[in-house]
Design a protein around this motif. Structure first.
Motif, PDB file in Angstrom:
ATOM      1  N   PHE A  85      51.796  41.608  30.308  1.00  0.00           N
ATOM      2  CA  PHE A  85      51.376  40.803  29.155  1.00  0.00           C
ATOM      3  C   PHE A  85      51.060  39.374  29.582  1.00  0.00           C
ATOM      4  CE2 PHE A  85      53.720  43.461  25.698  1.00  0.00           C
ATOM      5  CZ  PHE A  85      52.840  44.498  25.930  1.00  0.00           C
ATOM      6  N   ASP A  86      51.820  38.850  30.527  1.00  0.00           N
ATOM      7  CA  ASP A  86      51.570  37.506  31.029  1.00  0.00           C
ATOM      8  C   ASP A  86      50.235  37.440  31.763  1.00  0.00           C
ATOM      9  OD1 ASP A  86      52.434  34.779  31.331  1.00  0.00           O
ATOM     10  OD2 ASP A  86      52.696  35.243  33.472  1.00  0.00           O
ATOM     11  N   SER A  87      49.937  38.480  32.536  1.00  0.00           N
ATOM     12  CA  SER A  87      48.657  38.481  33.255  1.00  0.00           C
ATOM     13  C   SER A  87      47.482  38.643  32.287  1.00  0.00           C
ATOM     14  CB  SER A  87      48.638  39.562  34.334  1.00  0.00           C
ATOM     15  OG  SER A  87      48.771  40.833  33.762  1.00  0.00           O
ATOM     16  N   ILE A  88      47.659  39.428  31.225  1.00  0.00           N
ATOM     17  CA  ILE A  88      46.611  39.560  30.207  1.00  0.00           C
ATOM     18  C   ILE A  88      46.426  38.228  29.490  1.00  0.00           C
ATOM     19  CG2 ILE A  88      46.025  40.629  27.995  1.00  0.00           C
ATOM     20  CD1 ILE A  88      47.387  43.185  29.034  1.00  0.00           C
ATOM     21  N   TYR A  89      47.537  37.574  29.147  1.00  0.00           N
ATOM     22  CA  TYR A  89      47.494  36.298  28.440  1.00  0.00           C
ATOM     23  C   TYR A  89      46.758  35.232  29.250  1.00  0.00           C
ATOM     24  CZ  TYR A  89      49.153  32.064  26.127  1.00  0.00           C
ATOM     25  OH  TYR A  89      49.217  30.859  25.487  1.00  0.00           O
ATOM     26  N   ASN A  90      46.913  35.246  30.550  1.00  0.00           N
ATOM     27  CA  ASN A  90      46.290  34.240  31.411  1.00  0.00           C
ATOM     28  C   ASN A  90      44.925  34.655  31.958  1.00  0.00           C
ATOM     29  OD1 ASN A  90      48.347  32.217  31.309  1.00  0.00           O
ATOM     30  ND2 ASN A  90      49.620  33.614  32.501  1.00  0.00           N
ATOM     31  N   ASN A  91      44.388  35.773  31.510  1.00  0.00           N
ATOM     32  CA  ASN A  91      43.098  36.260  31.981  1.00  0.00           C
ATOM     33  C   ASN A  91      41.990  35.733  31.064  1.00  0.00           C
ATOM     34  OD1 ASN A  91      40.831  37.716  32.714  1.00  0.00           O
ATOM     35  ND2 ASN A  91      41.971  39.584  33.110  1.00  0.00           N
ATOM     36  N   ASN A  92      41.328  34.672  31.497  1.00  0.00           N
ATOM     37  CA  ASN A  92      40.276  34.052  30.677  1.00  0.00           C
ATOM     38  C   ASN A  92      39.089  34.983  30.448  1.00  0.00           C
ATOM     39  OD1 ASN A  92      41.729  31.729  30.346  1.00  0.00           O
ATOM     40  ND2 ASN A  92      40.803  30.710  32.104  1.00  0.00           N
ATOM     41  N   PHE A  93      38.747  35.796  31.423  1.00  0.00           N
ATOM     42  CA  PHE A  93      37.629  36.720  31.277  1.00  0.00           C
ATOM     43  C   PHE A  93      37.894  37.703  30.142  1.00  0.00           C
ATOM     44  CE2 PHE A  93      35.556  40.773  32.302  1.00  0.00           C
ATOM     45  CZ  PHE A  93      34.234  40.359  32.261  1.00  0.00           C
ATOM     46  N   LEU A  94      39.102  38.245  30.089  1.00  0.00           N
ATOM     47  CA  LEU A  94      39.456  39.183  29.029  1.00  0.00           C
ATOM     48  C   LEU A  94      39.421  38.511  27.660  1.00  0.00           C
ATOM     49  CD1 LEU A  94      40.389  42.025  28.298  1.00  0.00           C
ATOM     50  CD2 LEU A  94      42.732  41.246  28.636  1.00  0.00           C
ATOM     51  N   ILE A  95      39.914  37.296  27.578  1.00  0.00           N
ATOM     52  CA  ILE A  95      39.910  36.561  26.313  1.00  0.00           C
ATOM     53  C   ILE A  95      38.477  36.306  25.846  1.00  0.00           C
ATOM     54  CG2 ILE A  95      40.493  34.350  25.239  1.00  0.00           C
ATOM     55  CD1 ILE A  95      43.008  34.381  27.067  1.00  0.00           C
ATOM     56  N   ILE A  96      37.600  35.916  26.760  1.00  0.00           N
ATOM     57  CA  ILE A  96      36.194  35.682  26.409  1.00  0.00           C
ATOM     58  C   ILE A  96      35.537  36.986  25.951  1.00  0.00           C
ATOM     59  CG2 ILE A  96      33.937  35.056  27.370  1.00  0.00           C
ATOM     60  CD1 ILE A  96      35.474  32.944  29.050  1.00  0.00           C
TER      61      ILE A  96
END
Length: 141
Positions: A85-96
């Motif tokens: 979850f921390d790696s997903i939270y910090n993944n800017n590409f996924l958020i974009i």
């Protein structure tokens, strides 16, 4: 009481409440109440109400991305405890990508449903429409 127990009690209370599927939504959304146009999250409240009543067909009808905010909430809430979850939270590409999907679904729904199909109807009691009527810039229905 530990946090998990409180969370379980909250879930039980949510599922025990009899939600009204015919909720008046014209004034729930500040964007829609002001402009009259549906916002990108239009239908989300009704989608959750239908989902809590286990009516997933109508939940997806009102907003096909209704599970996304809950998914994001879980990721944010447990990002310190679950490494993925921390790696997903910090993944800017996924958020974009998620933002682009959300906007794409909004545009698609706006093109295909506005202004005739719920939840993408125009709110004729909006502030902007009322001002335009006062200024006599729109025709009365």
């Amino acid at each position: 009481m530990d946090k998990f127990f409180k969370f379980c009690i909250l879930l039980i209370l949510i599922f025990c409440v009899n939600f009204n599927k015919e909720l008046a939504v014209e004034n729930l959304c500040l964007f829609r109440a002001t402009t009259g146009f549906p916002c990108p999250s239009c239908g989300m409240t009704r989608a959750y109400i239908h989902a809590l009543n286990l009516d997933f067909k109508n939940a997806f009808k009102y907003h096909p991305l209704f599970p996304l905010p809950l998914f994001l909430f879980v990721i944010i809430a447990f990002r310190k405890k679950v490494k993925i979850f921390d790696s997903i939270y910090n993944n800017n590409f996924l958020i974009i990508c998620l933002i682009i999907i959300f906007i794409g679904v909004y545009v698609f729904r706006f093109i295909n449903s506005f202004p005739y199909e719920e939840p993408f109807t125009y709110n004729y009691s909006s502030h902007v429409y009322t001002i335009l009527e006062i200024l006599n810039l729109v025709k009365n229905n």
